[in-house]
Design a protein around this motif. Structure first.
Motif, PDB file in Angstrom:
ATOM      1  N   MET A   1     -53.026 -34.781  40.557  1.00 39.84           N
ATOM      2  CA  MET A   1     -51.826 -34.351  40.796  1.00 39.84           C
ATOM      3  C   MET A   1     -51.205 -35.812  41.993  1.00 39.84           C
ATOM      4  N   TYR A   2     -50.164 -36.617  42.166  1.00 38.73           N
ATOM      5  CA  TYR A   2     -49.812 -36.409  42.296  1.00 38.73           C
ATOM      6  C   TYR A   2     -49.547 -37.089  43.829  1.00 38.73           C
ATOM      7  N   ALA A   3     -48.766 -37.235  44.938  1.00 42.52           N
ATOM      8  CA  ALA A   3     -48.077 -37.274  46.200  1.00 42.52           C
ATOM      9  C   ALA A   3     -46.390 -36.339  45.840  1.00 42.52           C
ATOM     10  N   ASN A   4     -46.133 -35.437  46.087  1.00 40.81           N
ATOM     11  CA  ASN A   4     -44.924 -34.916  46.080  1.00 40.81           C
ATOM     12  C   ASN A   4     -42.933 -36.427  46.865  1.00 40.81           C
ATOM     13  N   PRO A   5     -42.664 -37.145  46.189  1.00 49.25           N
ATOM     14  CA  PRO A   5     -41.875 -37.713  47.101  1.00 49.25           C
ATOM     15  C   PRO A   5     -40.997 -37.407  47.565  1.00 49.25           C
ATOM     16  N   CYS A   6     -41.106 -36.290  47.724  1.00 48.07           N
ATOM     17  CA  CYS A   6     -39.822 -35.381  48.388  1.00 48.07           C
ATOM     18  C   CYS A   6     -40.739 -34.096  49.731  1.00 48.07           C
ATOM     19  N   PRO A   7     -39.780 -34.123  50.474  1.00 43.66           N
ATOM     20  CA  PRO A   7     -40.761 -33.598  51.836  1.00 43.66           C
ATOM     21  C   PRO A   7     -40.019 -31.745  51.455  1.00 43.66           C
ATOM     22  N   ALA A   8     -40.745 -31.338  52.319  1.00 45.25           N
ATOM     23  CA  ALA A   8     -40.944 -29.462  51.469  1.00 45.25           C
ATOM     24  C   ALA A   8     -39.634 -29.160  52.791  1.00 45.25           C
TER      25      ALA A   8
ATOM     26  N   ARG B   1     -34.042 -35.742  51.820  1.00 46.70           N
ATOM     27  CA  ARG B   1     -34.125 -36.983  51.439  1.00 46.70           C
ATOM     28  C   ARG B   1     -35.953 -37.507  50.898  1.00 46.70           C
ATOM     29  N   CYS B   2     -35.925 -38.106  49.666  1.00 50.06           N
ATOM     30  CA  CYS B   2     -37.364 -38.273  48.952  1.00 50.06           C
ATOM     31  C   CYS B   2     -37.359 -39.467  49.631  1.00 50.06           C
ATOM     32  N   LYS B   3     -38.147 -39.672  49.448  1.00 47.50           N
ATOM     33  CA  LYS B   3     -38.931 -41.104  49.289  1.00 47.50           C
ATOM     34  C   LYS B   3     -40.344 -41.699  48.685  1.00 47.50           C
ATOM     35  N   ALA B   4     -39.573 -43.084  47.546  1.00 51.45           N
ATOM     36  CA  ALA B   4     -40.532 -43.197  46.518  1.00 51.45           C
ATOM     37  C   ALA B   4     -41.872 -43.679  47.616  1.00 51.45           C
ATOM     38  N   PRO B   5     -42.693 -43.618  46.261  1.00 55.56           N
ATOM     39  CA  PRO B   5     -44.511 -43.737  47.847  1.00 55.56           C
ATOM     40  C   PRO B   5     -44.881 -45.524  47.114  1.00 55.56           C
ATOM     41  N   ASP B   6     -45.748 -46.111  47.814  1.00 57.08           N
ATOM     42  CA  ASP B   6     -46.111 -47.587  47.652  1.00 57.08           C
ATOM     43  C   ASP B   6     -46.400 -47.189  45.743  1.00 57.08           C
ATOM     44  N   LYS B   7     -47.231 -46.637  45.393  1.00 57.43           N
ATOM     45  CA  LYS B   7     -47.779 -46.905  43.591  1.00 57.43           C
ATOM     46  C   LYS B   7     -47.002 -45.492  43.195  1.00 57.43           C
ATOM     47  N   TYR B   8     -46.152 -45.660  42.500  1.00 52.90           N
ATOM     48  CA  TYR B   8     -45.531 -44.706  41.380  1.00 52.90           C
ATOM     49  C   TYR B   8     -46.136 -44.441  40.268  1.00 52.90           C
TER      50      TYR B   8
END
Length: 768
Positions: A291-298, A302-309
């Protein structure tokens, strides 16, 4: 290049259409002309349904040329996002075929067709009624004109935000053609070609063309490692143009667009404690990757896009298929007893079939199958004539009939069972007719008065229903096999609306190249019925919303036309706003039930400005830029904030409207120079868009889209013969990773969509 008047057959020769964001063409003088004659060329637009210099049009309008589109490598209108002041062009996270257009904070955040539009998309004079498919494919276009502010008098209802007017290249009556092939990242392939020829010399000419664009997706599916979000679109177009004499000009155009794209992408943005949360690194037996990392903080920020989608598609086909058919017929007859007559007939039909994994994890929890068919038929008839040397008038009528059928099958798989299937059906007919008039009166040689009025009658009929069923295994079937019915309902509505909109304005030619203008315009968006209903009361109807805009501006060509400055300031009163929200009502037995509908619940004030500039500081160098400010806030809006079974009444007064960033800016530079036996051209464009809220009516922090900084660049070389060219290009040159949108569902998850990463490639063009 020549531009033909839409209403009289007149031609404007050798007037290059220069966009603020395109490569501005420098007017090179002949060997006898003095250097001082070099300056910015005129921009011819048809924003007021007549061909005229943009610097004399008393409205805020930006013209985007085909060259600008090529520089941006834009395959649809969405490629223009961020390049036009106070204009936002988006799509929905889980419905990418539905367009979201917002101009000066006025737009519709709803993917289904029943919600209508506030920005009209016009293709060769024919409006695009449906938001589905309204991200028009940009192939062989002449220019795009984007008008800001209400345009109801000339373009009708549902133009309270503005108009995007697309003009394609028409047959010229001469033999010629062009072809292009390009290759880029993500295996992007662009292939197109156009051929035109005279069929009967001076009387009949024809044109055919084809355009194909495909690429892999830039999101990785953790289930099997494949790419998600692929694109594969082919467009076929043919046109015939008849000019039997100097007074008659008729064009028939047919088009078919075949899209076979990947399924909509849903990235799971759930946080710990929410229903769809899955811890990063969790392994699934059916998944190739964790499972990929969550782009939205706990903390819900505001959510943040990762380096790899990354995302996940499991249990549904990777399919989003759409077919679009279009036929337009335009007839111009000049110098008749009642003026210069224009008749435009348009027909469009589309069908869309797609699946969406609504969960974004390797576990099949909920997914959607959507099937939509729709058609529209429209007819406009108008005439333009001079009453005398001082008064010009446009009179006309417009008719449109539309219909769509839509079915959405939403299934949820529960553990423990049973699973749930919810089927929503929509069947809508809409009928619209209007009469309009607009006049320009020369009060003096420098002062001009304009007045316009339009009467509109609209009628809408809707039949909508929702039915639920369950399956004992926990996994329901889309076709209902083995499901147990749980009940449902069908509800219908019918209503008509009448409206009178108007525009009053003055413009003053203060100097030969400086015009001042101001106007007051009233526009409206029609009422309607809700199709995606949870309880019978959801259907409505909701009533029309109205907009009053006051705009003043200046358009100036200075320093011997080496500097162009256009500035517009505006104030808008936005009333009876149609807002999709959760509400509560009684079901007739005294029980309070929750609904989800469109209510006329808001009022807003919008003010701001748009500054556009263009300069020729040195030979071969062109600079351009823009700055836009937007203060768009609710003046009144009480919103029901729902968390579980708790309902809190929230006053949204002072909060920003959706899709309305406070600041936008662009800065571009183009340099041309002789290199060997040809000319090299370098172009760089920087765009900035401030933070904005999108798809969360309560402006939840998780749904805030971050500020974006994008740089695009092009380098092309053309031999002196201009028979061919070769170029390299890059979009999002510095590979900034951004969130494109987040749908915030508190307690469930954030539905996230990523903006495109860097793309680059090469292209080769030839013309004859």
């Amino acid at each position: 290049m020549t531009v033909r008047s839409l209403w009289g057959g007149a031609r404007f020769g050798a007037l290059p259409l220069v966009a603020l964001f395109a490569l501005p063409v420098q007017a090179q003088g002949s060997t006898e002309a003095p250097a001082a004659s070099i300056g910015l060329d005129a921009i011819v637009v048809t924003a007021q349904k007549r061909a005229e210099n943009m610097q004399t049009v008393p409205v805020s309008v930006t013209a985007v040329t085909s060259e600008a589109v090529e520089n941006l490598r834009a395959v649809t209108l969405q490629g223009l996002q961020g390049t036009v002041p106070n204009v936002q062009i988006n799509n929905f996270s889980n419905a990418p075929n539905s367009a979201v257009y917002t101009i000066r904070g006025i737009g519709v955040i709803e993917s289904d067709p029943y919600a209508g539009n506030t920005v009209s998309i016009m293709v060769d004079g024919v409006p695009e009624y449906f938001s589905m498919g309204a991200l028009v494919d940009l192939y062989d276009i002449n220019r795009i004109e984007i008008l800001r502010g209400p345009q109801g008098t000339l373009f009708g209802a549902n133009t309270t935000g503005g108009v995007v007017n697309i003009i394609t290249n028409q047959p010229t009556g001469e033999f010629g053609g062009k072809a292009e092939i390009g290759y880029g990242t993500y295996d992007r392939l662009d292939v197109s070609g156009t051929v035109e020829a005279p069929l009967v010399e001076g009387k009949l000419s024809g044109k055919i063309g084809i355009s194909h664009n495909e690429r892999d997706g830039y999101v990785t599916n953790i289930v099997d490692g494949s790419d998600m979000g692929r694109r594969n679109v082919t467009l076929f177009r043919a046109a015939l143009r008849a000019t039997p004499n100097d007074r008659v000009d008729a064009t028939l155009m047919g088009e078919y667009v075949r899209a076979r794209n990947g399924a909509p992408i849903v990235v799971n943005g759930a946080t710990p404690g929410e229903a769809r949360y899955v811890a990063p690194g969790t392994r699934f037996d059916n998944a190739k990757l964790p499972m990929y990392a969550n782009p939205c903080p706990a903390d819900g920020g505001r959510c943040k896009a990762p380096d790899k989608y990354y995302s996940a598609l499991e249990g549904v086909p990777d399919k989003s298929n759409m077919n679009t058919y279009r036929v337009n017929f335009t007839l111009n007859v000049s110098d008749t007893a009642i003026g210069d007559i224009t008749a435009i007939t348009g027909y469009k039909k589309f069908d869309l079939f797609e699946y969406t994994d609504q969960n974004g994890t390797p576990v099949s929890r909920d997914d959607t199958r959507r099937e939509t068919e729709g058609w529209q038929l429209s007819q406009e008839l108008r005439t333009a004539f001079d009453v005398n040397d001082s008064i010009n008038v446009i009179l006309g009528g417009f008719y449109m009939k539309t219909h769509y059928d839509h079915q959405q099958d939403f299934r949820i798989s529960f553990s423990p069972p049973p699973g749930l299937l919810q089927v929503n059906n929509q069947d809508q007919d809409n009928w619209s007719a209007s009469l309009f008039a607009q006049s320009y009166v020369d009060v003096t040689d420098k002062l001009r008065f304009q007045a316009g009025i339009r009467y509109t009658h609209e009628k809408t009929e809707m039949v909508a229903g929702t039915y639920n069923s369950a399956h004992p295994s926990g996994v329901t079937t889309f076709d209902g096999t083995g499901n147990t019915p749980l009940g449902g309902f069908t509800v219908a509505g019918k209503k008509s609306w009448d409206n009178v909109g108007w525009k009053l304005g003055l413009d003053y030619q203060a100097l030969d190249d400086v015009m001042l203008y101001g106007y007051w315009a009233r526009g409206f968006k029609s009422g309607g019925f809700v199709g995606r209903v949870g309880i019978p009361q959801d259907i409505g109807p909701y009533d029309p919303e109205k907009v009053d805009t006051f705009e003043a501006g200046v358009k100036a060509d200075l320093l011997d036309r080496r500097l162009r400055v256009n500035l517009a300031g505006f104030y808008t009163s936005y009333r009876n706003m149609q807002i999709a929200q959760i509400y509560f009502t009684e079901d007739g037995s005294g029980t309070t039930v929750q609904g989800n509908s469109i209510l006329n619940a808001g009022k807003a004030e919008i003010k701001g400005f748009e500054l556009e500039m263009q300069a020729l500081p040195a030979e071969g160098l062109t600079l351009d830029g823009s700055l836009a400010y937007l203060d768009a806030t609710y003046d009144r809006f009480l919103y029901n904030q729902v968390a579980g079974t708790t309902v809190t009444r929230v006053d949204m007064a002072g909060e920003r409207l959706q899709n309305a960033p406070k600041w936008q800016a662009t800065l571009g530079a183009t340099y041309t120079a002789q290199v060997g036996p040809g000319e090299a051209r370098a172009r760089v464009l920087y765009t900035y868009t401030a933070a904005k809220y999108l798809t969360a009516i309560n402006n939840a922090r998780r749904a805030e889209v971050q500020p974006t900084h994008i740089v695009n660049a092009n380098l092309d070389w053309t031999p002196d013969s201009e028979a061919w060219s070769i170029g390299v290009w890059a979009t999002n040159l510095f590979d900034n990773r951004y969130i494109q949108s987040v749908y915030d569902a508190p307690g469930v998850f954030g539905l996230v969509n990523y903006a495109p990463p860097r793309e680059y490639g090469v292209s080769f063009k030839v013309k004859w």
